[in-house]
Design a protein around this motif. Structure first.
Motif, short mmCIF file in Angstrom:
data_model
loop_
_atom_site.label_atom_id
_atom_site.label_comp_id
_atom_site.label_asym_id
_atom_site.label_seq_id
_atom_site.Cartn_x
_atom_site.Cartn_y
_atom_site.Cartn_z
N SER A 176 0.81 -1.22 0.00
CA SER A 176 0.00 0.00 0.00
C SER A 176 0.85 1.27 0.00
O SER A 176 0.32 2.38 0.15
CB SER A 176 -0.93 0.00 1.22
N GLY A 177 2.16 1.12 -0.15
CA GLY A 177 3.03 2.28 -0.27
C GLY A 177 3.64 2.78 1.02
O GLY A 177 4.35 3.80 1.02
N PHE A 178 3.42 2.10 2.13
CA PHE A 178 4.07 2.47 3.39
C PHE A 178 5.53 2.00 3.36
O PHE A 178 5.85 1.00 2.72
CB PHE A 178 3.35 1.83 4.57
N VAL A 179 6.38 2.72 4.07
CA VAL A 179 7.79 2.35 4.12
C VAL A 179 8.23 2.31 5.59
O VAL A 179 7.64 2.97 6.45
CB VAL A 179 8.67 3.36 3.34
N PRO A 180 9.28 1.54 5.88
CA PRO A 180 9.81 1.55 7.25
C PRO A 180 10.24 2.96 7.65
O PRO A 180 10.82 3.70 6.84
CB PRO A 180 11.01 0.61 7.16
N LEU A 181 9.94 3.32 8.88
CA LEU A 181 10.24 4.68 9.35
C LEU A 181 11.71 5.02 9.17
O LEU A 181 12.05 6.14 8.78
CB LEU A 181 9.83 4.81 10.82
N GLU A 182 12.60 4.06 9.43
CA GLU A 182 14.03 4.34 9.35
C GLU A 182 14.49 4.58 7.91
O GLU A 182 15.58 5.13 7.68
CB GLU A 182 14.85 3.20 9.97
N ASP A 183 13.66 4.18 6.93
CA ASP A 183 14.03 4.38 5.52
C ASP A 183 13.39 5.61 4.90
O ASP A 183 13.67 5.93 3.74
CB ASP A 183 13.63 3.15 4.70
N PHE A 184 12.54 6.30 5.65
CA PHE A 184 11.81 7.43 5.06
C PHE A 184 12.73 8.63 4.87
O PHE A 184 13.48 9.01 5.77
CB PHE A 184 10.63 7.82 5.95
N ALA A 185 12.65 9.25 3.68
CA ALA A 185 13.52 10.39 3.39
C ALA A 185 12.78 11.53 2.71
O ALA A 185 13.39 12.39 2.09
CB ALA A 185 14.68 9.93 2.49
N GLY A 186 11.45 11.56 2.84
CA GLY A 186 10.66 12.58 2.17
C GLY A 186 10.23 13.70 3.09
O GLY A 186 10.90 14.03 4.07
N ASP A 187 9.07 14.27 2.79
CA ASP A 187 8.50 15.38 3.54
C ASP A 187 7.93 14.86 4.86
O ASP A 187 6.98 14.06 4.86
CB ASP A 187 7.40 16.04 2.71
N PRO A 188 8.45 15.29 6.01
CA PRO A 188 7.96 14.77 7.29
C PRO A 188 6.54 15.24 7.64
O PRO A 188 5.97 14.76 8.62
CB PRO A 188 8.98 15.32 8.30
N MET A 189 6.00 16.15 6.85
CA MET A 189 4.60 16.57 7.04
C MET A 189 3.67 15.79 6.12
O MET A 189 2.47 16.05 6.08
CB MET A 189 4.45 18.07 6.76
N ASN A 190 4.24 14.82 5.40
CA ASN A 190 3.43 13.99 4.50
C ASN A 190 4.12 12.62 4.38
O ASN A 190 4.91 12.40 3.48
CB ASN A 190 3.28 14.66 3.14
N MET A 191 3.82 11.74 5.31
CA MET A 191 4.55 10.48 5.34
C MET A 191 3.61 9.32 5.67
O MET A 191 2.66 9.45 6.44
CB MET A 191 5.70 10.54 6.35
N THR A 192 3.86 8.18 5.05
CA THR A 192 3.15 6.94 5.35
C THR A 192 4.21 5.91 5.73
O THR A 192 4.92 5.39 4.87
CB THR A 192 2.33 6.45 4.14
N VAL A 193 4.32 5.65 7.03
CA VAL A 193 5.45 4.87 7.55
C VAL A 193 4.97 3.84 8.56
O VAL A 193 3.86 3.95 9.11
CB VAL A 193 6.49 5.80 8.22
N TYR A 194 5.83 2.87 8.81
CA TYR A 194 5.54 1.89 9.85
C TYR A 194 6.81 1.52 10.59
O TYR A 194 7.94 1.72 10.08
CB TYR A 194 4.86 0.64 9.28
N ALA A 195 6.64 0.98 11.79
CA ALA A 195 7.76 0.50 12.60
C ALA A 195 7.37 -0.84 13.21
O ALA A 195 6.28 -0.99 13.76
CB ALA A 195 8.09 1.51 13.70
N VAL A 196 8.28 -1.81 13.09
CA VAL A 196 8.06 -3.15 13.63
C VAL A 196 8.89 -3.33 14.89
O VAL A 196 10.06 -2.94 14.92
CB VAL A 196 8.43 -4.23 12.59
N ASN A 197 8.30 -3.89 15.90
CA ASN A 197 8.99 -4.12 17.16
C ASN A 197 9.17 -5.62 17.39
O ASN A 197 8.23 -6.33 17.73
CB ASN A 197 8.18 -3.52 18.33
#
Length: 451
Positions: free
Chosen positions: A48-69
């Motif tokens: 669905s286009g989400f990316v791992p938070l640690e890999d995100f490099a775009g606009d921090p006011m427009n982000m679709t991210v996830y984190a796995v614990n």
């Protein structure tokens, strides 16, 4: 003037309900443990286009991210503005009652090899006797190599079982707690002795087979997490196919509907979902709701947005955050309806249930949602045409239970419990209504968008 219940089937298109239910059944056929659930959710997020938070490099006011614990919990956020404005969150748990292998599980008794287990969460022990069981989990070998184990979920696989005592020799009446002992919940692993082996020949043969399959030794079980779950596949229930029977619907039904809501919601406020482990045993540990992993993710986002003191700002974020604690509740079961206050008990097919408080006895150990917040939630549901009902967990002093709601309330957020009602909760085959499943999704999406 009067508050009246509405039957979802009279107000929704059957085709919509059936299509959503079909996809849910497919999800549940794969999400059999918390690790397997996280893996499936991660797959859906990736697609669905989400990316791992640690890999995100775009606009921090427009982000679709996830984190796995640690492979057992996962958080996903759709950030659309300054996080200090808060979020609309739906949180749930993805662990379910089950049996776990003991650290040194394999024994031999009367020339039968057995796996010893320790039950996890609140179960009726007799539910797990004389039914087909499968095992899933991971082992880490001495060199750190991870080994995944899955036995019993394929048609060609063997299954396991815990044989009950035959009725002919089980005449003595006793208390349930005395009759069914947790120590006796042992799976049959095999009966063939290894040729040439004199001591524990059957156990040794089982170890030999496992070594051939996975390259593991008996000591490797010490660093393993092997879970025992029912073989039952999710199925439609009833002549009219209006219900779904499946293991683990508490609480993966809320996780799935929340995930689908996140993916389809169109919100002007940042939204997210967080799915936790360990709820069934008190939310302890670093993958449960008491842990700080999701707070770390929020702090990372705040830093990306330029916050100087992310710890201080985080308090502001949480105070401005509205949380729906997605969890199931107990539907009225006709033969046992005397345990309910029927005026405050949910019924199958009558929509998502609002649970203002859980706890036990005098509302002990609960989040009791504030009236102001309940009013906000009710307003959104009514304006969006969501069909809902109220729920409590049985009559006063009948029993009790808890959810993860209180842990978010302790951090300053407004929280209310909400989810579908189930029959046979905590059994190996829980029953939900397709209509309530769909309405829960509609409710979560509406609250993400409008709360």
């Amino acid at each position: 003037m009067k508050m009246e219940r509405k039957n979802v089937w009279h107000h929704r298109k059957k085709e919509e309900i059936e299509a959503f239910s079909k996809e849910y059944i497919e999800f549940m056929s794969k999400a059999k443990t918390e690790r397997m659930t996280v893996k499936e959710i991660k797959r859906i997020l990736d697609e669905s286009g989400f990316v791992p938070l640690e890999d995100f490099a775009g606009d921090p006011m427009n982000m679709t991210v996830y984190a796995v614990n640690r492979g057992k919990a996962i958080a996903a956020f759709r950030v659309v503005d300054d996080l200090k404005r808060g979020l609309n969150l739906v949180v749930a748990h993805i662990d379910s009652p089950r049996l776990d292998f003991k650290p040194n599980p394999l024994i031999e008794d009367e020339q039968i090899a057995l796996f010893k287990t320790h039950y996890y969460g609140g179960i009726k022990k007799y539910h797990w006797l004389s039914i087909p069981l499968e095992i899933h989990g991971v082992l880490f070998k001495n060199d750190g190599t991870e080994i995944e184990i899955h036995i019993g979920d394929k048609p060609e696989d063997p299954v396991f079982t815990i044989p009950d005592l035959l009725p002919h020799l089980d005449k003595e009446d006793a208390k349930i707690s005395e009759k069914f002992k947790g120590e006796n919940l042992m799976l049959i692993a095999g009966t063939i002795p290894l040729s040439g082996e004199e001591k524990e020949a059957v156990k040794t043969n089982v170890l030999k087979i496992l070594n051939e399959m996975y390259g593991i030794t008996e000591e490797d079980f010490v660093s393993g997490e092997i879970e025992v779950v029912p073989v039952f596949s999710p199925r439609e229930v009833g002549i009219d196919r209006s219900l779904i029977g499946a293991y683990g619907q508490d609480d993966r039904i809320c996780a799935y509907t929340a995930l689908r809501a996140l993916l389809s919601a169109n919100s002007e406020k940042s939204i997210g979902v967080i799915f936790f482990d360990k709820e069934e045993i008190g939310s302890d540990g670093n993958t449960g709701a008491k842990a700080r992993f999701y707070l770390k993710a929020l702090r990372q986002i705040l830093k990306m947005q330029g916050a100087k003191d992310s710890e201080f700002v985080l308090d502001e974020v949480l105070e401005n955050t509205s949380v729906i604690s997605g969890d199931v509740c107990a539907a009225v079961n006709p033969p046992y309806k005397d345990v309910h206050d029927l005026h405050n008990a949910p019924k199958l097919g009558y929509g998502v249930a609002l649970v203002k408080y859980t706890g036990a006895r005098g509302k002990y150990s609960t989040n009791d949602a504030h009236a102001e917040f309940v009013a906000r939630v009710r307003k959104v549901l009514n304006e969006q045409g969501v069909i809902w009902q109220v729920a409590t967990l049985g009559k006063v002093d009948q029993g009790g239970g808890g959810t993860i709601a209180k842990f978010f309330a302790e951090r300053g957020s407004d929280v209310i419990d909400m989810g579908p009602a189930l029959l046979g909760m905590h059994s190996p085959f829980e029953i939900s209504s397709k209509a309530d499943l769909f309405e829960t999704y509609v409710a979560y999406r509406s609250l993400m968008e409008k709360l």
